[in-house]
Design an enzyme around this catalytic site. Structure first.
Site, PDB file in Angstrom:
ATOM      1  CB  SER A  90      -8.260   0.752   5.561  1.00  0.00           C
ATOM      2  OG  SER A  90      -8.973   1.952   5.528  1.00  0.00           O
ATOM      3  CB  SER A 139      -8.024   3.693   2.792  1.00  0.00           C
ATOM      4  OG  SER A 139      -7.191   3.062   3.759  1.00  0.00           O
ATOM      5  CE  LYS A 194      -3.877   2.004   2.603  1.00  0.00           C
ATOM      6  NZ  LYS A 194      -4.786   1.806   3.756  1.00  0.00           N
TER       7      LYS A 194
HETATM    8  N1  GLN Z   1     -12.844   4.144   6.502  1.00  0.00           N
HETATM    9  C1  GLN Z   1     -12.205   4.479   7.718  1.00  0.00           C
HETATM   10  C2  GLN Z   1     -11.809   5.929   7.704  1.00  0.00           C
HETATM   11  O1  GLN Z   1     -12.024   6.552   6.733  1.00  0.00           O
HETATM   12  C3  GLN Z   1     -11.028   3.602   7.954  1.00  0.00           C
HETATM   13  C4  GLN Z   1      -9.810   3.992   7.263  1.00  0.00           C
HETATM   14  C5  GLN Z   1      -8.655   3.092   7.545  1.00  0.00           C
HETATM   15  O2  GLN Z   1      -8.828   2.030   8.148  1.00  0.00           O
HETATM   16  N2  GLN Z   1      -7.486   3.524   7.153  1.00  0.00           N
HETATM   17  O3  GLN Z   1     -11.304   6.450   8.634  1.00  0.00           O
END
Ligand code: GLN
Length: 485
Positions: free
Chosen positions: A178, A154, A79
């Site tokens: 994410s 994400s 990532k």
């Molecule tokens: N969707 C969640 C957020 O926007 C989690 C993001 C993540 O786990 N990096 O904060």
């Protein structure tokens, strides 16, 4: 069957028996990426040349008869918020569009020591904020099952690429879901370990008290194999836990007889898509047939989970993202009149809307006068939820729920309604608030063939129990169709 279609543990065996070379393997994946990624946009940076070079080195080592790790010669995607020395790391942001990482993250160092081959950096929501990989400065990542839909986020690039056979596995990051939510959307296995089990050194901080790096794979075996390499104490991360896991991969065992699985039924009123609930109930039946015991449980104060997560994570993000000021890293605006003007212009032009929203929200809840009313309350609420989960783990071994309340939504959806987007995380954030390990495994498909994910959680440092449960389920379950691309 093409080489790129195999699971990582199978590739490992083939390499070990010298039936294939790492160069063959990397070439096969590079060709696959070049043919399908135009449709998906899962890579931000492809490192084809350096990957092939590294593959040659591993092949040479193998021919010399050196003892190599299980990961040796197998490509992996990282990532784009995890540092790989001398490779661009954008975090999906214009802010870091041209930033070259000067050092390796600990997880990357461990991969390199295991002769793993880094093939590229994967698309993501900007600074890991989002649930759809649509906030990336490099464009949305698409779902391999239906390219008009999102890959989740994400870590959408990781999940889409694994699902579409462009990489056998990847490392993502999970702050509020994410790793698990995109895995649920793309039909992959996504695993977030106990907070502190995997080093955060070299992971670009979003909400430091929740962030964890973890595997996104095609199956549980590959997940355990990758976790074994990245887990373990690191003195460069002060929150790293001094815990020795042994070898989860070798200890995988598919016996769940007597395992106690708790199900918080009252949470599921908020599931808008009946298919998801049906898929979940069928998974419980699989566990029952295997001899596990299903128990009704209640997690206390669940209505505070989402607000608490978004207050705390935004507070931490506002502090963590303060370093991107146009002075030390990344983007600097032109034509600035003075220092303040440079800060304002660089940050206004460098960050996208979602990052700005979180920075503003986070700054607000931390400001004098509001700190007690918002931040402090959110921390108390998070503690209550963590306490509730921890006490439940005195009675059950596993807590089960769907990973996401829905299957992959359409590209463009929810972008103008942040709260709706945040609700995508309603089931994943519990594990982050409590710091416990959680995994998402494919458990079925909806009416139109989009994958559904089953989420399992276990007590802190009970990764082996969790992986075993997921492994048993995977072995007993028919699996889901692969995407056709
Ligand atoms: N969707 C969640 C957020 O926007 C989690 C993001 C993540 O786990 N990096 O904060």
């Amino acid at each position: 069957m093409e080489l790129y279609e195999f699971k990582a543990f199978e590739l490992s065996q083939m390499l070990n028996k010298k039936q294939i070379s790492s160069v063959d393997l990397v070439s096969s994946f590079v060709n696959r990426i070049k043919t399908v990624d135009d449709k998906l946009n899962s890579f931000i940076t492809l490192c084809a040349e350096s990957a092939l070079k590294q593959a040659e080195t591993v092949d040479r080592k193998r021919l010399k008869g050196e003892t190599l790790s299980l990961l040796a010669g197998i490509p992996i995607g990282i990532k784009d918020n995890i540092s790989v020395k001398d490779v661009r790391m954008t975090c999906g942001s214009k802010m870091l569009e041209n930033y070259i990482a000067p050092y390796d993250a600990t997880v990357v160092e461990r991969l390199k020591n295991a002769d793993s081959v880094i093939i590229g950096k994967m698309n993501m929501d900007e600074f890991a904020m989002g649930s759809s990989t649509q906030t990336s400065y490099f464009g949305a990542c698409r779902n391999p099952y239906d390219i008009s839909r999102v890959a989740g986020g994400s870590s959408g690039g990781c999940a889409a690429a694994v699902s579409a056979d462009m990489i056998p596995f990847a490392l993502g990051s999970d702050t509020g879901g994410s790793i698990r939510q995109p895995s649920s959307f793309c039909g992959t296995v996504g695993f977030k370990s106990t907070y502190g089990a995997v080093s955060r050194y070299g992971l670009t901080a979003f909400a430091s008290s929740f962030d964890q790096v973890g595997p996104i794979c095609k199956c549980v075996k590959d997940t355990a194999m990758l976790f074994d390499v990245i887990a373990g104490c690191d003195n460069r991360d002060s929150t790293s836990a001094d815990k020795h896991y042994g070898i989860c991969f070798a200890n995988l065992c598919d016996d769940v007889r007597g395992l106690k699985i708790g199900v918080p039924w009252e949470l599921f009123e908020s599931i808008s898509q009946p298919d998801v609930f049906t898929g979940f109930k069928k998974s419980l039946k699989v566990f029952q047939d295997l001899g596990a015991q299903i128990l009704d449980i209640t997690i206390e104060n669940t209505k505070f989970a989402l607000p608490a997560y978004y207050v705390i994570s935004s507070a931490e993000a506002s502090s963590n993202l303060a370093r991107f000021d146009g002075v030390r890293y990344g983007y600097r605006a032109d034509n600035c009149t003075d220092l303040n003007d440079m800060y304002i212009k660089s940050r206004s032009q460098g960050f996208g809307d979602e990052c700005k929203r979180r920075i503003m929200l986070g700054t607000f809840v931390l400001s004098a006068g509001y700190y007690d009313a918002y931040y402090k309350k959110a921390v108390s609420a998070a503690k209550l939820i963590a306490d509730s989960l921890n006490s439940l783990f005195e009675k059950v071994d596993i807590i089960a729920m769907p990973t996401s309340p829905e299957t992959a939504f359409s590209v463009g959806d929810k972008l103008d309604n942040p709260v709706k987007m945040y609700q995508s995380d309603m089931f994943t954030i519990f594990a982050n608030l409590a710091g416990v390990p959680a995994i998402s495994v494919p458990c079925g498909a909806d009416k139109i063939g989009l994958p559904i994910g089953l989420q399992l959680m276990a007590n802190s440092f009970c990764e082996q129990t969790l992986l075993n449960a997921a492994f048993s389920f995977e072995n007993a379950f028919d699996g889901i169709q692969k995407p056709r691309l």
